[in-house]
Design a protein around this motif. Structure first.
Motif, PDB file in Angstrom:
ATOM      1  N   TYR A 286     -12.289  -0.086  -1.553  1.00 19.06           N
ATOM      2  CA  TYR A 286     -11.479  -1.184  -1.019  1.00 19.06           C
ATOM      3  C   TYR A 286     -10.767  -0.754   0.256  1.00 19.06           C
ATOM      4  O   TYR A 286     -10.804  -1.471   1.269  1.00 19.06           O
ATOM      5  CB  TYR A 286     -10.464  -1.623  -2.075  1.00 19.06           C
ATOM      6  CG  TYR A 286      -9.460  -2.631  -1.575  1.00 19.06           C
ATOM      7  CD1 TYR A 286      -9.770  -3.991  -1.503  1.00 19.06           C
ATOM      8  CD2 TYR A 286      -8.184  -2.224  -1.179  1.00 19.06           C
ATOM      9  CE1 TYR A 286      -8.842  -4.921  -1.044  1.00 19.06           C
ATOM     10  CE2 TYR A 286      -7.252  -3.152  -0.713  1.00 19.06           C
ATOM     11  CZ  TYR A 286      -7.584  -4.489  -0.647  1.00 19.06           C
ATOM     12  OH  TYR A 286      -6.677  -5.404  -0.189  1.00 19.06           O
ATOM     13  N   SER A 301      -8.905  -8.379   3.377  1.00 15.52           N
ATOM     14  CA  SER A 301      -8.780  -8.070   1.958  1.00 15.52           C
ATOM     15  C   SER A 301      -9.675  -8.989   1.124  1.00 15.52           C
ATOM     16  O   SER A 301     -10.295  -8.548   0.147  1.00 15.52           O
ATOM     17  CB  SER A 301      -7.319  -8.222   1.518  1.00 15.52           C
ATOM     18  OG  SER A 301      -7.177  -8.014   0.130  1.00 15.52           O
ATOM     19  N   ALA A 304     -13.105  -7.713   1.229  1.00 13.25           N
ATOM     20  CA  ALA A 304     -13.238  -6.495   0.432  1.00 13.25           C
ATOM     21  C   ALA A 304     -13.305  -6.818  -1.056  1.00 13.25           C
ATOM     22  O   ALA A 304     -14.132  -6.249  -1.794  1.00 13.25           O
ATOM     23  CB  ALA A 304     -12.061  -5.563   0.719  1.00 13.25           C
ATOM     24  N   LEU A 305     -12.465  -7.736  -1.512  1.00 15.83           N
ATOM     25  CA  LEU A 305     -12.480  -8.115  -2.929  1.00 15.83           C
ATOM     26  C   LEU A 305     -13.815  -8.770  -3.301  1.00 15.83           C
ATOM     27  O   LEU A 305     -14.340  -8.543  -4.400  1.00 15.83           O
ATOM     28  CB  LEU A 305     -11.317  -9.057  -3.232  1.00 15.83           C
ATOM     29  CG  LEU A 305      -9.918  -8.442  -3.159  1.00 15.83           C
ATOM     30  CD1 LEU A 305      -8.854  -9.522  -3.334  1.00 15.83           C
ATOM     31  CD2 LEU A 305      -9.748  -7.349  -4.211  1.00 15.83           C
TER      32      LEU A 305
END
Length: 344
Positions: A286, A301, A304-305
């Motif tokens: 991550y 983010s 990335a998730l």
């Protein structure tokens, strides 16, 4: 301040004699007529020394001694009796009476027993105070040592980070993400602290990887990749040399293993991989995705998730990914069970 002496006897004449004797020794004397009254007086006002008859209404001297010892074992206690037996004397000593006097007694005998009991109990309190002081000093020094060790760990982690191409703070972020994820998975106490240490030093083995490989911007050759793949085992060997670091060893050794068995160094799969390793694998990836690198820009983010969710069940443990997503939604709170939470 005069020592406070509590006299318990159902015979008013005996109490009067003891009061007169004790006042010759500059004691403050309080009289009660039985064991129950003595216990009430002690609980209300305390006493430095208790002189108690053996046989009394409502509560015997031995029962009073038992109750007083449960409340405060630094109070002096002398048993008085007109019909002493070996059994009573043994029981009184077993209950930690300071003395056992048989009536009739004289002034010197009573004053000597009282001073001896008070001196012993005073030494007991002083010794305990000294022991408590020593324990506090040891705890203080242990806390100082812990701070120094953690500072050293952070310095080592920062030194390792400067050799890689991450932006600053990578290892601290990984440690924070790992602790938050571990807490979501039920870890606490020493298990959580071990995870934090392992996360902070997960890349310590890169000390043994050359700069040419570590800082290479383009794809690695087979030989270069083989050198890079050695860093978990190098790191584990470093961790194994310190009892302080050993609890975090699984994170270092297993953080490049994959849930489907395609990782390294041992090609472990599923729960053969330590929970520490499975957590670090997720949080390290991550942070790599959201961090700008020389060969690509940082991604969001959310991206990335989404990537972690896509690789759940292949590269990553699905349960860890779910816990990580929950931790991310909570803002990765710093946990008080970890050194980061307790010291920062």
């Amino acid at each position: 301040m005069a020592p406070r002496v509590l006299v318990a006897d159902d015979d008013a004449g005996v109490r009067g004699v003891l009061r007169a004797m004790l006042r010759r020794g500059d004691y403050e004397v309080v009289e009660v007529e039985d064991g129950r009254a003595a216990l009430d007086a002690f609980e209300r006002d305390g006493a430095d020394l208790i002189l108690s008859d053996l046989q009394m209404p409502r509560m015997s001297g031995l029962e009073l001694l038992r109750r007083i010892r449960a409340l405060d074992d630094t109070t002096g206690f002398i048993i008085l009796t007109g019909a002493g037996t070996v059994e009573n004397a043994v029981e009184a000593l077993r209950l930690q009476a300071d003395d056992y006097l048989v009536k009739p007694f004289n002034v010197d005998e009573v004053l000597f027993a009282a001073e001896r009991a008070l001196s012993y109990r005073r030494l007991l309190r002083e010794n305990r105070a000294h022991q408590q002081h020593l324990r506090e000093r040891v705890a203080e020094q242990a806390a100082q040592l812990k701070v120094l060790l953690l500072d050293a760990l952070r310095s080592l982690a920062a030194a390792i980070e400067t050799r890689d191409d991450y932006t600053g703070g990578h290892v601290e972020r990984v440690a924070r993400y790992a602790a938050a994820t571990g807490r979501e998975m039920g870890l606490s106490g020493e298990d959580l602290r071990a995870l934090w240490v392992g996360a902070l030093l997960h890349d310590v083995g890169k000390i043994g990887v050359s700069d040419a490989v570590l800082r290479k911007a383009g794809p690695l050759t087979d030989e270069e990749y083989a050198e890079m793949k050695r860093h978990p085992e190098i790191g584990a060997a470093i961790m194994a040399r310190s009892s302080f670091l050993v609890p975090g060893l699984p994170a270092v050794l297993h953080h490049q293993e994959h849930w489907d068995g395609t990782g390294y160094p041992a090609g472990l799969r599923g729960e053969e991989i330590s929970l520490q390793g499975r957590i670090i694998s997720v949080v390290d990836t991550y942070d790599a995705i959201i961090t700008r690198r020389p060969y690509r820009d940082a991604r969001t983010s959310e991206e990335a998730l989404a990537e972690l969710s896509r690789c759940a069940g292949t590269q990553f443990d699905p349960g860890v990914v779910e816990a990580f997503v929950r931790a991310a939604r909570n803002g990765f709170p710093v946990d008080p069970d970890t050194p980061a939470g307790s010291l920062d």
